[in-house]
Every structure is written in C-alpha cells, then in structure tokens.
Design an enzyme around this catalytic site. Structure first.
Site, mmCIF file in Angstrom:
data_model
loop_
_atom_site.group_PDB
_atom_site.id
_atom_site.type_symbol
_atom_site.label_atom_id
_atom_site.label_comp_id
_atom_site.label_asym_id
_atom_site.label_seq_id
_atom_site.Cartn_x
_atom_site.Cartn_y
_atom_site.Cartn_z
ATOM 1 N N LYS A 1 4.284 -0.536 -5.139
ATOM 2 C CA LYS A 1 4.243 -2.000 -5.029
ATOM 3 C C LYS A 1 3.199 -2.362 -3.987
ATOM 4 O O LYS A 1 3.168 -1.788 -2.897
ATOM 5 C CB LYS A 1 5.619 -2.491 -4.607
ATOM 6 C CG LYS A 1 5.667 -3.964 -4.242
ATOM 7 C CD LYS A 1 7.100 -4.375 -4.027
ATOM 8 C CE LYS A 1 7.209 -5.634 -3.222
ATOM 9 N NZ LYS A 1 8.561 -6.134 -3.116
HETATM 10 C C1 R5P Z 1 9.389 -7.640 1.864
HETATM 11 O O1 R5P Z 1 9.059 -6.836 2.682
HETATM 12 C C2 R5P Z 1 10.093 -7.245 0.706
HETATM 13 O O2 R5P Z 1 9.841 -5.926 0.395
HETATM 14 C C3 R5P Z 1 9.857 -8.086 -0.527
HETATM 15 O O3 R5P Z 1 10.592 -7.474 -1.522
HETATM 16 C C4 R5P Z 1 8.436 -8.201 -0.987
HETATM 17 O O4 R5P Z 1 7.605 -8.641 0.023
HETATM 18 C C5 R5P Z 1 8.316 -9.078 -2.228
HETATM 19 O O5 R5P Z 1 8.689 -10.351 -1.971
HETATM 20 P P1 R5P Z 1 7.647 -11.552 -1.900
HETATM 21 O O6 R5P Z 1 7.189 -11.793 -3.315
HETATM 22 O O7 R5P Z 1 8.421 -12.675 -1.332
HETATM 23 O O8 R5P Z 1 6.498 -11.118 -1.042
#
Ligand code: R5P
Length: 294
Positions: free
Chosen positions: A203
């Site tokens: 990711k």
């Molecule tokens: C944050 O550290 C988390 O891992 C979130 O799952 C990730 O950042 C994704 O969320 P967002 O789309 O709000 O950035």
C-alpha cells in the site's frame, strides 16, 4: 452401498476435456500456496482483479480521528459496499459483527502515538490471533528513510515469516515521514523494498509517474487516499492510479469524511472495478448524493 454404485453403469471421465490449469489472477502471486491465494482472492475481486478496501485503522496512532469517533454509527453502514475492511483488532472485536462477510485486513503494527516518533513501531498482533480472527491479511507500516527504518522492516519480515507458516498475506504499508518527499523515486524505493522483502501486497501513495512505481513493484499495489480532498480530486486520483497500474485503493478519510460516504464509496467502486473516468464517477457521486438529500 458402495458395491451397488460400482455396478450401476459406465463412469464418465470426460476424456475429451483436459483439466484446466488456471493461473492466479494477481500479479506476482502465482507461486503462493492455496490458502494464501484464497485469502488474496477474498480481498481482490477475481473478475476485475481489483479491490476497494475501506481503511478505518487510523485510531491506532491518532485516537478518534474525525469521522471515526463512533465507528458503529458511521462505518458499519459502509461495510456492505467495501471489498475488505482494514482495521485494528480492538475495533474488530468491540464493534464489527462476527456475522460480517467482509474480508478483514488486520493492522498488525503499532506503538507510538502522534505525540511521539511514529517510526518506532513494533508488531502489535500475533499471527495466531490474526488466524483466530479469520483475517485475510495483516498490515504492517514500513518507514523507509525513517528513524526506525530497520526495526519497521524487521516487523514486516517477521510477519511475512509468520504469515508464510499459516498462509496469511502481508500488506506492507509505506509510511512517509514529514521530512521525506513523496515522489516517484522515494515511493519506487519503498514499494520495491516491501515487495523484495516478502510483502504480498503493498500500500502506498499516488505520485506523478506512478506507472513507473507500478512497473517496478512485482506485486499488487493499492493506494491510500490520504488527507480529505474534494470528491472530484479524490476520484481523479483513484482513476489515475488504476490507469497507471494500481490494483485498487485502500481509502479512508476521502470516504468516511465525505458529506455522502456511501455515495463516495460507490463512486470509487465504479472507478476501480468498472474503469469509469473520474468525471463520470463524480456525476454518479452527485446523483447518489442529491437523490439522498432530495
Ligand atoms: C494510516 O496510517 C492508516 O494506515 C490508513 O489506513 C491509511 O492511511 C489509509 O487511510 P487514508 O485513505 O485516510 O489515508
């Protein structure tokens, strides 16, 4: 009765139909064992090859982030429209009904809060417990260039080893510190390292020239949404990422902080699974939003 069955006529072996030898649909994942592939196929739709994960694990270091103060009230209504849920085990056990059919991607690293050095994470969930919770993957933050870079990489490789023993994929999450530039060079480095060191999925963030990041990463990439953007911009980011080789999104704030979270989640699905362009997806979002408000 076995004897009676044997004597009851000719058996049919379909001798003219060769058994199919299907390859696995996800990039770089063909050599995993069946259980690992089956878990990945719960997260990624085998028809589109893509996923829309709903991320609401932010509380693990941020506490009650805006939109996540009451996950039972704001997030549960979204879950029927998500391909997978990314969350912590605390929220899973306290809020998510065990009858849910969503595959779970479990946050498995943590430690420091926003008040401290974020890269100083440790493994925060045993693989045994991930199996007990019937998870489909575990997620670990990797801080390339961060103060505790090596420790965070070590968290990931330990989870990869533990995951290999039970068929649990590891999602490597590339965290970008404030002092680091989010560009193709940095994101290319971080994502490639995660893949090389065993993450089944990575990711990361969308950056210009993302196609080079995707080409250089031998396993599927999903993008985080990041800070809340106007819906049109968030849909454009998702569409650009998909066109440039992402296998989906793992999006949080751009969905649960939207004025119309279900409409936004459905619009993101159109982009990811059906290849809708961002303008069409935004029109779809507005239609759904206005129909609800009308
Ligand atoms: C944050 O550290 C988390 O891992 C979130 O799952 C990730 O950042 C994704 O969320 P967002 O789309 O709000 O950035």
């Amino acid at each position: 009765m076995a004897e009676a069955e044997i004597q009851s006529g000719e058996k049919e072996y379909f001798l003219d139909i060769p058994q199919k030898n299907e390859t696995f649909f996800l990039k770089g994942c063909a050599n995993y064992d069946w259980g690992m592939k089956n878990r990945l196929a719960r997260i990624f739709n085998p028809r589109s090859g893509k996923t829309v994960m709903l991320a609401f694990d932010h509380g693990y270091f941020q506490g009650p982030t805006t939109g996540l103060e009451r996950i039972d009230v704001t997030i549960l209504p979204l879950t029927p429209f998500a391909d997978a849920l990314m969350l912590t085990r605390g929220i899973l056990r306290s809020v998510i009904p065990a009858a849910t059919s969503n595959p779970v991607v479990m946050r498995a690293s943590g430690g420091p809060s926003i008040l401290k050095e974020l890269s100083n994470e440790h493994i925060a969930c045993d693989m045994d417990d991930a199996v007990r919770m019937n998870c489909s993957a575990v997620a670990v933050q990797v801080f390339i260039g961060g103060e505790y870079e090596t420790q965070s990489v070590g968290n990931m490789t330990r989870l990869v080893d533990a995951g290999m023993r039970v068929g649990m994929p590891v999602l490597g999450v590339t965290a970008v510190g404030k002092e680091l530039v989010r560009d193709v060079k940095y994101i290319g480095l971080a994502t490639r390292m995660c893949a090389e060191l065993g993450a089944a999925v990575v990711k990361t963030y969308f950056v210009p020239d993302f196609e080079k990041v995707a080409a250089g990463c031998p396993v599927p990439l999903v993008i985080a949404g990041g800070k809340k953007l106007p819906e049109l911009e968030a849909l454009k980011m998702a569409a650009d990422a998909i066109q440039q080789g992402a296998s989906g999104v793992d999006m949080g704030r751009n969905i649960f902080q939207s004025d119309a979270p279900v409409a936004m989640l459905k619009a993101v699905r159109k982009v990811v699974h059906e290849g809708l362009n961002y303008k069409q997806a935004n029109e779809y979002f507005l239609e759904l939003k206005n129909a609800k408000n009308g």
